[in-house]
Design an enzyme around this catalytic site. Structure first.
Site, PDB file in Angstrom:
ATOM      1  N   TYR A 159       0.854  -1.201   0.000  1.00  0.00           N
ATOM      2  CA  TYR A 159       0.000   0.000   0.000  1.00  0.00           C
ATOM      3  C   TYR A 159       0.887   1.248   0.000  1.00  0.00           C
ATOM      4  CZ  TYR A 159      -3.100   3.667   1.671  1.00  0.00           C
ATOM      5  OH  TYR A 159      -3.781   4.847   1.815  1.00  0.00           O
ATOM      6  N   LYS A 163       1.135   4.136  -3.009  1.00  0.00           N
ATOM      7  CA  LYS A 163       0.757   5.528  -2.754  1.00  0.00           C
ATOM      8  C   LYS A 163       1.938   6.484  -2.960  1.00  0.00           C
ATOM      9  CE  LYS A 163      -3.576   5.584  -1.832  1.00  0.00           C
ATOM     10  NZ  LYS A 163      -4.456   6.396  -2.666  1.00  0.00           N
TER      11      LYS A 163
END
Length: 164
Positions: A159, A163
């Protein structure tokens, strides 16, 4: 705050009742923008559209799978049919998953990257021609503090990487 009358904004990932995308959509509608609520969760899309319309705003709901080029292109077509222009794209759709590298599978990392990174790319690519033809457009892509800090609070290392 600011005047967005005559502007059309697409907000991806804006169908969740607890997500930031919904709050962004409601705020832009309050400022006068016609908003496109685009999310894979169509029930949530309809809830957000109804709330905006009940408040006197303009809204269009679209079921969107950001990992599908066809779905992103259809979103643009429907937006242009309804409003005739696209001024703002807010790439907000994203998913997270708390998992360690040791326990992560290739399917886990692929799913997170498909939504968070490649979905952002597909949505951006889908609106570019329209914005170039209009000679106007703004694209805002949301990130996360996890992009700088790493996972843990908001998700695993995949994640954070997606990002960043």
């Amino acid at each position: 705050m600011f005047d967005l009358k005559e502007r059309v904004a697409i907000i991806t990932g804006s169908g969740s009742k607890k997500g930031i995308g919904r709050t962004i959509a409601l705020t832009l509608a309050e400022q006068g923008a016609a908003v496109v609520i685009a999310d894979i969760n169509f029930d949530g899309v309809q809830d957000t559209v109804n709330e905006i319309k009940e408040g006197g705003g303009k809204a269009l709901g679209i079921e969107l799978n950001v990992t599908s080029k066809d779905s992103c292109d259809a979103m643009v077509r429907k937006t242009l049919e309804e409003f005739g222009r696209i001024d703002i794209l807010i790439n907000n759709a994203g998913i997270s998953q708390k998992v360690t590298v040791q326990d992560m599978t290739l399917e886990d990392i692929t799913k997170v990257f498909n939504v968070n990174m490649f979905g952002l790319f597909l949505c951006t690519q889908a609106v570019l021609e329209t914005m170039k033809d209009q000679k106007y457009g703004r694209i805002i892509s949301l990130s996360s503090v996890s992009a700088k800090r790493g996972g843990g609070v908001f998700g695993g290392p995949h994640y954070s990487a997606s990002k960043a």
